[in-house]
Design an enzyme around this catalytic site. Structure first.
Site, PDB file in Angstrom:
ATOM      1  N   ASN A   8      -3.695  27.049 100.034  1.00  0.00           N
ATOM      2  CA  ASN A   8      -3.611  27.587  98.680  1.00  0.00           C
ATOM      3  C   ASN A   8      -4.486  28.838  98.603  1.00  0.00           C
ATOM      4  O   ASN A   8      -5.702  28.769  98.822  1.00  0.00           O
ATOM      5  CB  ASN A   8      -4.080  26.535  97.669  1.00  0.00           C
ATOM      6  CG  ASN A   8      -3.895  26.989  96.236  1.00  0.00           C
ATOM      7  OD1 ASN A   8      -4.212  28.112  95.882  1.00  0.00           O
ATOM      8  ND2 ASN A   8      -3.379  26.095  95.396  1.00  0.00           N
ATOM      9  N   HIS A  11      -7.511  31.585  95.138  1.00  0.00           N
ATOM     10  CA  HIS A  11      -8.821  32.158  94.903  1.00  0.00           C
ATOM     11  C   HIS A  11      -9.048  33.462  95.651  1.00  0.00           C
ATOM     12  O   HIS A  11     -10.055  34.147  95.410  1.00  0.00           O
ATOM     13  CB  HIS A  11      -9.903  31.122  95.182  1.00  0.00           C
ATOM     14  CG  HIS A  11      -9.845  29.994  94.189  1.00  0.00           C
ATOM     15  ND1 HIS A  11      -9.968  30.211  92.830  1.00  0.00           N
ATOM     16  CD2 HIS A  11      -9.604  28.669  94.333  1.00  0.00           C
ATOM     17  CE1 HIS A  11      -9.833  29.060  92.190  1.00  0.00           C
ATOM     18  NE2 HIS A  11      -9.609  28.120  93.075  1.00  0.00           N
ATOM     19  N   HIS A  44      -0.542  28.774  92.610  1.00  0.00           N
ATOM     20  CA  HIS A  44      -0.349  28.180  91.288  1.00  0.00           C
ATOM     21  C   HIS A  44      -0.142  29.310  90.293  1.00  0.00           C
ATOM     22  O   HIS A  44      -1.073  30.071  90.000  1.00  0.00           O
ATOM     23  CB  HIS A  44      -1.577  27.344  90.911  1.00  0.00           C
ATOM     24  CG  HIS A  44      -1.443  26.628  89.600  1.00  0.00           C
ATOM     25  ND1 HIS A  44      -2.367  25.698  89.171  1.00  0.00           N
ATOM     26  CD2 HIS A  44      -0.519  26.688  88.610  1.00  0.00           C
ATOM     27  CE1 HIS A  44      -2.011  25.227  87.977  1.00  0.00           C
ATOM     28  NE2 HIS A  44      -0.887  25.832  87.612  1.00  0.00           N
ATOM     29  N   ARG A  46      -0.087  30.085  86.847  1.00  0.00           N
ATOM     30  CA  ARG A  46      -0.518  29.467  85.609  1.00  0.00           C
ATOM     31  C   ARG A  46       0.021  30.229  84.395  1.00  0.00           C
ATOM     32  O   ARG A  46       0.282  31.438  84.468  1.00  0.00           O
ATOM     33  CB  ARG A  46      -2.049  29.429  85.530  1.00  0.00           C
ATOM     34  CG  ARG A  46      -2.721  28.546  86.581  1.00  0.00           C
ATOM     35  CD  ARG A  46      -4.222  28.530  86.358  1.00  0.00           C
ATOM     36  NE  ARG A  46      -4.529  28.023  85.040  1.00  0.00           N
ATOM     37  CZ  ARG A  46      -4.932  26.765  84.785  1.00  0.00           C
ATOM     38  NH1 ARG A  46      -5.080  25.905  85.772  1.00  0.00           N
ATOM     39  NH2 ARG A  46      -5.178  26.384  83.560  1.00  0.00           N
ATOM     40  N   ARG A  50      -4.400  33.616  85.246  1.00  0.00           N
ATOM     41  CA  ARG A  50      -5.807  33.928  85.523  1.00  0.00           C
ATOM     42  C   ARG A  50      -6.022  34.424  86.952  1.00  0.00           C
ATOM     43  O   ARG A  50      -7.009  35.094  87.231  1.00  0.00           O
ATOM     44  CB  ARG A  50      -6.702  32.728  85.242  1.00  0.00           C
ATOM     45  CG  ARG A  50      -6.458  31.540  86.160  1.00  0.00           C
ATOM     46  CD  ARG A  50      -7.440  30.415  85.889  1.00  0.00           C
ATOM     47  NE  ARG A  50      -7.305  29.880  84.544  1.00  0.00           N
ATOM     48  CZ  ARG A  50      -7.927  28.775  84.141  1.00  0.00           C
ATOM     49  NH1 ARG A  50      -8.720  28.116  84.972  1.00  0.00           N
ATOM     50  NH2 ARG A  50      -7.740  28.319  82.915  1.00  0.00           N
ATOM     51  N   GLU A  71       2.967  25.897  92.551  1.00  0.00           N
ATOM     52  CA  GLU A  71       2.572  24.951  91.517  1.00  0.00           C
ATOM     53  C   GLU A  71       2.765  25.602  90.157  1.00  0.00           C
ATOM     54  O   GLU A  71       2.429  26.779  89.973  1.00  0.00           O
ATOM     55  CB  GLU A  71       1.102  24.555  91.699  1.00  0.00           C
ATOM     56  CG  GLU A  71       0.800  23.909  93.029  1.00  0.00           C
ATOM     57  CD  GLU A  71      -0.672  23.684  93.273  1.00  0.00           C
ATOM     58  OE1 GLU A  71      -1.011  22.954  94.218  1.00  0.00           O
ATOM     59  OE2 GLU A  71      -1.503  24.259  92.518  1.00  0.00           O
ATOM     60  N   THR A 102      -7.099  22.446  87.889  1.00  0.00           N
ATOM     61  CA  THR A 102      -6.286  21.298  87.496  1.00  0.00           C
ATOM     62  C   THR A 102      -7.151  20.051  87.449  1.00  0.00           C
ATOM     63  O   THR A 102      -7.864  19.731  88.399  1.00  0.00           O
ATOM     64  CB  THR A 102      -5.125  21.102  88.488  1.00  0.00           C
ATOM     65  OG1 THR A 102      -4.369  22.311  88.548  1.00  0.00           O
ATOM     66  CG2 THR A 102      -4.217  19.977  88.033  1.00  0.00           C
ATOM     67  N   GLU A 152       2.883  14.674  95.258  1.00  0.00           N
ATOM     68  CA  GLU A 152       1.606  15.081  95.820  1.00  0.00           C
ATOM     69  C   GLU A 152       0.536  14.258  95.128  1.00  0.00           C
ATOM     70  O   GLU A 152       0.378  14.334  93.907  1.00  0.00           O
ATOM     71  CB  GLU A 152       1.337  16.576  95.619  1.00  0.00           C
ATOM     72  CG  GLU A 152      -0.010  16.983  96.201  1.00  0.00           C
ATOM     73  CD  GLU A 152      -0.294  18.472  96.111  1.00  0.00           C
ATOM     74  OE1 GLU A 152      -1.472  18.850  96.329  1.00  0.00           O
ATOM     75  OE2 GLU A 152       0.634  19.250  95.806  1.00  0.00           O
ATOM     76  N   HIS A 197      -6.420  18.285  96.373  1.00  0.00           N
ATOM     77  CA  HIS A 197      -7.364  18.495  95.276  1.00  0.00           C
ATOM     78  C   HIS A 197      -8.760  18.046  95.697  1.00  0.00           C
ATOM     79  O   HIS A 197      -9.031  16.856  95.852  1.00  0.00           O
ATOM     80  CB  HIS A 197      -6.977  17.781  93.982  1.00  0.00           C
ATOM     81  CG  HIS A 197      -7.595  18.452  92.773  1.00  0.00           C
ATOM     82  ND1 HIS A 197      -7.217  19.703  92.345  1.00  0.00           N
ATOM     83  CD2 HIS A 197      -8.577  18.058  91.938  1.00  0.00           C
ATOM     84  CE1 HIS A 197      -7.929  20.042  91.286  1.00  0.00           C
ATOM     85  NE2 HIS A 197      -8.769  19.070  91.018  1.00  0.00           N
TER      86      HIS A 197
END
Length: 248
Positions: A8, A11, A44, A46, A50, A71, A102, A152, A197
């Protein structure tokens, strides 16, 4: 059974968006991950945008050569974007505008009709439909009822217990719960099973020993390590941690 690692890269985009700059490049990060042995890329998208932006999704679709998992929430805007972009998979997640990240699994049972509608549209567009849920029997049954192809399992509680040596009993209890959920999803409902996660280099090995979990989505820990040692080494080290399957 082979365990796949999707990295992922949200970031990486977080760093970029801190200055609304053009770097670090999300495309370059994805290419480095793939070059270093990642089996796929996860992002993701969103509602508040962000970190990942719409344009990132479309560019990654053009450049990722392994597997692109997106996601997103179940709302109509997001599903329409996914259908236009055509990633390999979409993972439906719970989303709270105020959350830092999340906070837990999607409550499929209480929103079954909406989840089913989203999944029907995704599958009609030949996009693999996954749902991010807590390792709960009723949520797994609901995912099956909604016609998901994959679940998941949220590993947040396991990961939190794994931070504390004094919580060994709680950690093992949550590990057993993940194993039971994975077996139920795969054996009774014929669902593919992923996990993610809060997983780190230190705690992923035990989860990787769970037979029916075949895919991991891991981001923050890899990106945090990449800041110090580089993306290639960070990805390779996580792949090693997954494949070694060390219990505790």
């Amino acid at each position: 059974m082979t365990k796949r690692l999707n990295v992922n890269i949200d970031h990486v985009a977080t760093v970029r968006q801190a200055r609304r700059a053009s770097e670090p490049s999300l495309i370059a990060a994805a290419m480095l991950c793939e070059h270093s042995g990642a089996d796929g890329i996860t992002i993701h998208l969103r509602g508040d945008r962000r970190h990942i932006q719409d344009a990132d999704l479309f560019l990654l679709k053009q450049t990722v050569t392994t597997y692109l998992n997106v996601e997103m929430a179940t709302d109509e805007e997001m599903i329409a974007i996914a259908i236009q972009a055509q990633p390999d998979a979409v993972t439906l997640v719970a989303e709270n505008p105020q959350e830092i990240t999340t906070e837990g699994g999607l409550d499929v049972r209480s929103s079954l009709a909406a989840v089913r509608r989203a999944i029907e549209r995704l599958r009609a567009a030949n996009i693999i439909a996954s749902v991010f849920i807590d390792p709960d029997r009723d949520q797994i049954a609901a995912a099956h009822e909604a016609c998901a192809q994959q679940v998941e399992l949220c590993t947040a509680l396991y990961s939190e217990h794994a931070k504390h040596h004094a919580r060994a009993a709680q950690r093992q209890k949550e590990w057993r719960r993940l194993g039971e959920a994975a077996e139920l999803a795969a054996s009774q409902y014929d669902l593919s099973v992923a996990a993610g996660h809060g997983l780190t280099y230190r705690n992923v090995g035990a989860v990787a020993t769970i037979e029916h979990i075949t895919e991991f989505n891991i981001g923050h820990n890899i990106v945090a390590r990449a800041v110090l040692v580089g993306m290639e080494r960070a990805v390779q080290e996580m792949r090693d941690a997954v494949h070694q399957r060390r219990a505790w």
